[in-house]
Design an enzyme around this catalytic site. Structure first.
Site, mmCIF file in Angstrom:
data_model
loop_
_atom_site.group_PDB
_atom_site.id
_atom_site.type_symbol
_atom_site.label_atom_id
_atom_site.label_comp_id
_atom_site.label_asym_id
_atom_site.label_seq_id
_atom_site.Cartn_x
_atom_site.Cartn_y
_atom_site.Cartn_z
ATOM 1 N N GLY A 1 -3.348 -4.659 97.287
ATOM 2 C CA GLY A 1 -3.428 -3.582 96.001
ATOM 3 C C GLY A 1 -2.448 -1.982 95.769
ATOM 4 O O GLY A 1 -2.524 -1.753 95.165
ATOM 5 N N ASN B 1 2.863 -11.585 85.165
ATOM 6 C CA ASN B 1 2.642 -11.945 87.042
ATOM 7 C C ASN B 1 3.607 -10.857 87.528
ATOM 8 O O ASN B 1 5.035 -10.743 86.676
ATOM 9 C CB ASN B 1 2.229 -13.129 87.076
ATOM 10 C CG ASN B 1 2.010 -13.329 88.553
ATOM 11 O OD1 ASN B 1 1.311 -12.522 89.427
ATOM 12 N ND2 ASN B 1 3.020 -14.244 89.330
ATOM 13 N N HIS C 1 6.514 -11.749 91.029
ATOM 14 C CA HIS C 1 6.297 -12.754 91.944
ATOM 15 C C HIS C 1 7.350 -11.968 93.658
ATOM 16 O O HIS C 1 8.569 -11.423 92.891
ATOM 17 C CB HIS C 1 6.532 -13.870 91.456
ATOM 18 C CG HIS C 1 6.721 -15.194 92.950
ATOM 19 N ND1 HIS C 1 5.624 -15.467 93.517
ATOM 20 C CD2 HIS C 1 7.625 -15.685 92.764
ATOM 21 C CE1 HIS C 1 6.476 -16.340 94.262
ATOM 22 N NE2 HIS C 1 7.075 -16.589 94.054
HETATM 23 C C1 GRF Z 1 3.288 -8.699 95.990
HETATM 24 O O1 GRF Z 1 4.005 -8.352 96.705
HETATM 25 C C2 GRF Z 1 3.186 -9.526 94.721
HETATM 26 O O2 GRF Z 1 4.360 -9.916 94.294
HETATM 27 C C3 GRF Z 1 2.831 -10.807 95.448
HETATM 28 O O3 GRF Z 1 2.032 -10.120 95.405
HETATM 29 C C4 GRF Z 1 1.864 -9.200 96.337
HETATM 30 C C5 GRF Z 1 1.032 -8.520 96.190
HETATM 31 O O4 GRF Z 1 1.086 -6.911 97.207
HETATM 32 N N1 GRF Z 1 2.120 -12.116 93.279
HETATM 33 P P1 GRF Z 1 -0.015 -5.698 96.945
HETATM 34 O O5 GRF Z 1 -1.347 -6.530 97.039
HETATM 35 O O6 GRF Z 1 0.139 -5.000 95.489
HETATM 36 O O7 GRF Z 1 -0.177 -4.715 97.938
#
Ligand code: GRF
Length: 187
Positions: free
Chosen positions: A12, A103, A105
């Site tokens: 998060g 989203n 990524h």
């Molecule tokens: C991020 O690197 C995002 O690109 C991917 O999942 C990760 C989530 O990281 N979809 P966090 O939970 O926000 O630290």
């Protein structure tokens, strides 16, 4: 004030960045599918309401997503922001929020979609990777791309080093793009 819902399954850190850098929007709710996720602790500290949606208690994706709509629609949420949400959205959510689901990524799509994108880039010996923010459609990381930012992968780099460089970009880029799209919409 535009009200958004953030969906997250894990750590998060992006959720936290989106809340802390809120500008022209308000995070009305966090939705998670993981009862033990660290993101719930962050929501508590940041005083953002959070709901755990336990997918195993529903008989279909449609039923889960109807339940999610029952939670977010009364809150007048107009955007869904996926931030490390490890579920594929179905038609119930997609058709209720057309062009309003984003989203992020950790790769330069269409390269390295799906899970473990950073590891995929390293395994392929890629010399660069990066971050993509895109609209969500029925596929896995296939929706229309909004913005991308690249970083070099130095020889011998490991997952942790690359992940930390990617997170730095994400924490700046995602709140900025969310704010920009919402501002453009209100013009
Ligand atoms: C991020 O690197 C995002 O690109 C991917 O999942 C990760 C989530 O990281 N979809 P966090 O939970 O926000 O630290």
């Amino acid at each position: 004030m535009t009200r958004i819902a953030v969906f997250a399954s894990g750590n998060g850190s992006n959720f936290e960045a989106i809340v802390r850098q809120a500008n022209g929007y308000q995070v009305a709710i966090l939705i998670t599918d993981q009862p033990g996720a660290t993101v719930l602790k962050r929501a508590e500290v940041l005083k953002v309401p959070a709901v755990v949606v336990d997918y195993s208690r529903f008989k279909s994706k449609k039923a889960v997503e109807k339940q999610i709509l029952n939670i977010i629609q009364p809150l007048r949420v107009t955007w869904i922001i996926l931030a490390g949400y490890m579920r594929i959205l179905g038609n119930t959510l997609l058709s209720s929020y057309p062009n309003h689901i984003l989203n992020i990524h950790p790769a330069l799509l269409p390269s390295f979609p799906g899970k473990d994108a950073i590891q995929q880039a390293l395994d392929q010996g890629a010399s660069e990777t990066g971050v993509t923010i895109h609209y969500v459609d029925h596929g896995i990381d296939t929706g229309k791309i909004i913005v991308q930012e690249a970083i070099p992968i130095p020889p011998g780099a490991d997952v942790e080093t690359v992940a930390s460089a990617i997170h730095q970009i994400e924490h700046r880029l995602y709140p900025t793009i969310i704010a920009r799209l919402i501002k453009e919409e209100s013009r």
